[in-house]
Design a protein around this motif. Structure first.
Motif, PDB file in Angstrom:
ATOM      1  N   LYS A   1       0.838  -1.206   0.000  1.00 12.92           N
ATOM      2  CA  LYS A   1       0.000   0.000   0.000  1.00 12.92           C
ATOM      3  C   LYS A   1       0.873   1.257   0.000  1.00 12.92           C
ATOM      4  CE  LYS A   1      -4.025  -1.974   2.421  1.00 12.92           C
ATOM      5  NZ  LYS A   1      -5.038  -1.687   1.373  1.00 12.92           N
ATOM      6  N   SER A   2       1.916   1.235   0.818  1.00 10.73           N
ATOM      7  CA  SER A   2       2.813   2.384   0.886  1.00 10.73           C
ATOM      8  C   SER A   2       3.563   2.579  -0.428  1.00 10.73           C
ATOM      9  CB  SER A   2       3.815   2.214   2.036  1.00 10.73           C
ATOM     10  OG  SER A   2       3.164   2.220   3.282  1.00 10.73           O
ATOM     11  N   VAL A   3       4.033   1.481  -1.019  1.00 10.93           N
ATOM     12  CA  VAL A   3       4.733   1.574  -2.301  1.00 10.93           C
ATOM     13  C   VAL A   3       3.798   2.107  -3.383  1.00 10.93           C
ATOM     14  CG1 VAL A   3       5.857   0.239  -4.124  1.00 10.93           C
ATOM     15  CG2 VAL A   3       6.414  -0.217  -1.737  1.00 10.93           C
ATOM     16  N   SER A   4       2.526   1.715  -3.330  1.00 15.31           N
ATOM     17  CA  SER A   4       1.546   2.227  -4.298  1.00 15.31           C
ATOM     18  C   SER A   4       1.413   3.735  -4.168  1.00 15.31           C
ATOM     19  CB  SER A   4       0.182   1.560  -4.074  1.00 15.31           C
ATOM     20  OG  SER A   4       0.269   0.160  -4.194  1.00 15.31           O
ATOM     21  N   LEU A   5       1.349   4.227  -2.945  1.00 14.50           N
ATOM     22  CA  LEU A   5       1.273   5.674  -2.711  1.00 14.50           C
ATOM     23  C   LEU A   5       2.530   6.365  -3.227  1.00 14.50           C
ATOM     24  CD1 LEU A   5       0.032   7.409   0.528  1.00 14.50           C
ATOM     25  CD2 LEU A   5       2.129   8.166  -0.568  1.00 14.50           C
ATOM     26  N   VAL A   6       3.686   5.794  -2.911  1.00 16.52           N
ATOM     27  CA  VAL A   6       4.962   6.402  -3.316  1.00 16.52           C
ATOM     28  C   VAL A   6       5.100   6.421  -4.836  1.00 16.52           C
ATOM     29  CG1 VAL A   6       7.465   6.107  -3.276  1.00 16.52           C
ATOM     30  CG2 VAL A   6       6.145   5.831  -1.176  1.00 16.52           C
ATOM     31  N   LEU A   7       4.773   5.312  -5.493  1.00 17.34           N
ATOM     32  CA  LEU A   7       4.912   5.245  -6.945  1.00 17.34           C
ATOM     33  C   LEU A   7       3.944   6.196  -7.642  1.00 17.34           C
ATOM     34  CD1 LEU A   7       5.412   1.416  -7.591  1.00 17.34           C
ATOM     35  CD2 LEU A   7       7.127   3.231  -7.581  1.00 17.34           C
ATOM     36  N   THR A   8       2.705   6.277  -7.122  1.00 18.97           N
ATOM     37  CA  THR A   8       1.738   7.208  -7.713  1.00 18.97           C
ATOM     38  C   THR A   8       2.231   8.643  -7.591  1.00 18.97           C
ATOM     39  OG1 THR A   8      -0.112   5.729  -7.165  1.00 18.97           O
ATOM     40  CG2 THR A   8      -0.645   8.021  -7.644  1.00 18.97           C
ATOM     41  N   ALA A   9       2.668   9.031  -6.391  1.00 15.79           N
ATOM     42  CA  ALA A   9       3.174  10.389  -6.182  1.00 15.79           C
ATOM     43  C   ALA A   9       4.410  10.652  -7.044  1.00 15.79           C
ATOM     44  CB  ALA A   9       3.497  10.607  -4.704  1.00 15.79           C
ATOM     45  N   SER A  10       5.281   9.655  -7.155  1.00 10.73           N
ATOM     46  CA  SER A  10       6.508   9.839  -7.936  1.00 10.73           C
ATOM     47  C   SER A  10       6.205   9.966  -9.422  1.00 10.73           C
ATOM     48  CB  SER A  10       7.454   8.656  -7.699  1.00 10.73           C
ATOM     49  OG  SER A  10       7.801   8.553  -6.331  1.00 10.73           O
ATOM     50  N   ILE A  11       5.315   9.120  -9.940  1.00 12.72           N
ATOM     51  CA  ILE A  11       4.966   9.181 -11.362  1.00 12.72           C
ATOM     52  C   ILE A  11       4.357  10.533 -11.708  1.00 12.72           C
ATOM     53  CG2 ILE A  11       3.396   8.243 -13.112  1.00 12.72           C
ATOM     54  CD1 ILE A  11       3.788   5.484 -11.758  1.00 12.72           C
ATOM     55  N   LEU A  12       3.414  10.977 -10.895  1.00 10.59           N
ATOM     56  CA  LEU A  12       2.779  12.271 -11.155  1.00 10.59           C
ATOM     57  C   LEU A  12       3.775  13.425 -11.002  1.00 10.59           C
ATOM     58  CD1 LEU A  12      -0.674  11.701  -9.400  1.00 10.59           C
ATOM     59  CD2 LEU A  12      -0.189  11.740 -11.855  1.00 10.59           C
ATOM     60  N   SER A  13       4.684  13.304 -10.035  1.00 16.29           N
ATOM     61  CA  SER A  13       5.708  14.343  -9.864  1.00 16.29           C
ATOM     62  C   SER A  13       6.608  14.427 -11.090  1.00 16.29           C
ATOM     63  CB  SER A  13       6.544  14.054  -8.614  1.00 16.29           C
ATOM     64  OG  SER A  13       5.777  14.130  -7.444  1.00 16.29           O
ATOM     65  N   ILE A  14       6.951  13.275 -11.653  1.00 12.11           N
ATOM     66  CA  ILE A  14       7.807  13.249 -12.842  1.00 12.11           C
ATOM     67  C   ILE A  14       7.066  13.815 -14.049  1.00 12.11           C
ATOM     68  CG2 ILE A  14       8.982  11.718 -14.468  1.00 12.11           C
ATOM     69  CD1 ILE A  14       9.477   9.852 -12.001  1.00 12.11           C
ATOM     70  N   VAL A  15       5.805  13.390 -14.216  1.00 10.83           N
ATOM     71  CA  VAL A  15       5.009  13.853 -15.360  1.00 10.83           C
ATOM     72  C   VAL A  15       4.806  15.366 -15.313  1.00 10.83           C
ATOM     73  CG1 VAL A  15       2.709  13.756 -16.409  1.00 10.83           C
ATOM     74  CG2 VAL A  15       3.861  11.647 -15.721  1.00 10.83           C
TER      75      VAL A  15
ATOM     76  N   GLN B   1      -3.601   4.566   4.355  1.00 12.11           N
ATOM     77  CA  GLN B   1      -3.214   3.292   4.924  1.00 12.11           C
ATOM     78  C   GLN B   1      -1.853   2.848   4.391  1.00 12.11           C
ATOM     79  OE1 GLN B   1      -5.022   1.702   7.375  1.00 12.11           O
ATOM     80  NE2 GLN B   1      -6.156   3.633   7.284  1.00 12.11           N
ATOM     81  N   GLY B   2      -1.159   2.088   5.194  1.00 11.40           N
ATOM     82  CA  GLY B   2       0.148   1.600   4.793  1.00 11.40           C
ATOM     83  C   GLY B   2       1.032   1.398   6.007  1.00 11.40           C
ATOM     84  N   ILE B   3       2.299   1.172   5.732  1.00 14.61           N
ATOM     85  CA  ILE B   3       3.235   0.904   6.815  1.00 14.61           C
ATOM     86  C   ILE B   3       3.394   2.117   7.730  1.00 14.61           C
ATOM     87  CG2 ILE B   3       5.289   1.653   5.552  1.00 14.61           C
ATOM     88  CD1 ILE B   3       4.997  -1.491   7.750  1.00 14.61           C
ATOM     89  N   GLY B   4       3.180   3.313   7.201  1.00 16.71           N
ATOM     90  CA  GLY B   4       3.292   4.523   8.015  1.00 16.71           C
ATOM     91  C   GLY B   4       2.271   4.576   9.133  1.00 16.71           C
ATOM     92  N   SER B   5       1.106   3.935   8.929  1.00 13.51           N
ATOM     93  CA  SER B   5       0.078   3.938   9.971  1.00 13.51           C
ATOM     94  C   SER B   5       0.556   3.209  11.216  1.00 13.51           C
ATOM     95  CB  SER B   5      -1.211   3.302   9.444  1.00 13.51           C
ATOM     96  OG  SER B   5      -0.995   1.953   9.062  1.00 13.51           O
ATOM     97  N   TYR B   6       1.387   2.180  11.036  1.00 13.18           N
ATOM     98  CA  TYR B   6       1.921   1.461  12.190  1.00 13.18           C
ATOM     99  C   TYR B   6       2.940   2.315  12.931  1.00 13.18           C
ATOM    100  CZ  TYR B   6      -0.078  -3.214  12.072  1.00 13.18           C
ATOM    101  OH  TYR B   6      -0.936  -4.271  12.189  1.00 13.18           O
ATOM    102  N   VAL B   7       3.751   3.063  12.181  1.00 11.50           N
ATOM    103  CA  VAL B   7       4.714   3.944  12.834  1.00 11.50           C
ATOM    104  C   VAL B   7       3.988   5.015  13.629  1.00 11.50           C
ATOM    105  CG1 VAL B   7       6.612   5.569  12.455  1.00 11.50           C
ATOM    106  CG2 VAL B   7       6.422   3.521  11.030  1.00 11.50           C
ATOM    107  N   TYR B   8       2.978   5.616  13.018  1.00 12.31           N
ATOM    108  CA  TYR B   8       2.205   6.666  13.691  1.00 12.31           C
ATOM    109  C   TYR B   8       1.502   6.117  14.926  1.00 12.31           C
ATOM    110  CZ  TYR B   8      -1.330  10.284  14.397  1.00 12.31           C
ATOM    111  OH  TYR B   8      -2.130  11.247  14.943  1.00 12.31           O
TER     112      TYR B   8
END
Length: 279
Positions: free
Chosen positions: A91-105, A232-239
């Protein structure tokens, strides 16, 4: 004499209400597109059993980086799966990849515009300075206001926070192309598009890739912050571990994030090197 307070906050809230009134439909479209991207990337990442994807990523690491990093990838991803964080990590990787792809575009065309126009660069420079120095938590407020809670405002906040390196380094890379080569291209009658795509962008690609790498790392650093607004993602556990003072769970989730960060960092660093070797 008391000087009246400048109503900056009131002005920002007025602009926010105006945008929600007149651009609500656009925000709905953006929310739908980003949600669709995150869902589909997560679907692809979870389509295969974890062990199959782990082996494929280990082979990819071997091909792109080397056998030592391939062993690290294999052990690291198996550890994430063993700790029970595999689905959350995807889930976290999906968020990161989406943000990264849009940032690049979005970021590369803006960077090209900065390289082509000094006036546009002078306008964008203070904007980028503002984006990079503003605390990341502040981006959550307008993101939540326009896009409600969930993964979408997390992606939006990640884009705002992570896009400056791609813009800056794209601009820098193109401007660093030797003037003699540009003049030679002009002498041979190259069009602006030919000059850009066949000379300037290829020569600037190592610098651009460095910017993309930094954008991906900054997007990953927003994983924990985005969990505060329902992503949701691994960050929710850290928080959750921070709010409950649960050191053990927080440390385990932190290890998973570090492994993902190292993996994404090394793979993106070696994308251009691998391409050069192939050529």
């Amino acid at each position: 004499m008391d000087i009246p307070k400048i109503p900056i906050g009131d002005a920002v809230e007025s602009i926010e209400k105006w945008m929600k009134t007149y651009f609500g439909g656009l925000f709905d479209i953006i929310r739908a597109v980003i949600g669709w991207m995150v869902d589909n990337i997560e679907y692809v990442l979870t389509l295969l059993p974890p062990i199959v994807l782990i082996v494929l990523l280990a082979l990819l690491s071997w091909r792109m980086v080397g056998w030592k990093f391939s062993i690290f990838t294999l052990i690291g991803l198996l550890l994430i799966d063993n700790l029970g964080f595999w689905e959350l990590s995807m889930k976290s990787v999906s968020l990161v990849l989406t943000a990264s792809i849009l940032s690049i575009v979005i970021g590369i065309p803006i960077g090209i515009g900065c390289a082509k126009s000094s006036m546009f660069r002078s306008i964008m420079t203070p904007v980028l300075d503002f984006m990079q120095t503003m605390p990341a938590f502040v981006y959550l407020l307008p993101a939540v206001s326009f896009f409600s809670l969930g993964v979408v405002p997390g992606v939006i906040a990640s884009i705002i926070f992570a896009i400056p390196p791609t813009i800056r380094l794209t601009n820098l890379g193109i401007r660093q192309v030797p003037a003699e080569l540009v003049e030679a291209a002009d002498a041979f009658g190259s069009t602006p598009a030919q000059k850009l795509f066949k000379l300037q962008l290829p020569m600037a690609m190592p610098t651009i890739m460095a910017g993309i790498n930094q954008t991906i790392m900054l997007s990953l650093s927003m994983v924990v912050i985005a969990s505060m607004i329902g992503a949701q993602g691994i960050g929710s556990y850290v928080y959750r571990a921070v709010t409950q003072a649960n050191t053990g769970i927080g440390f385990e989730a932190g290890i998973a994030i570090v492994i993902m960060a190292i993996l994404l960092d090394r793979l993106t660093q070696n994308v251009f090197k691998t391409k050069n070797k192939a050529n």
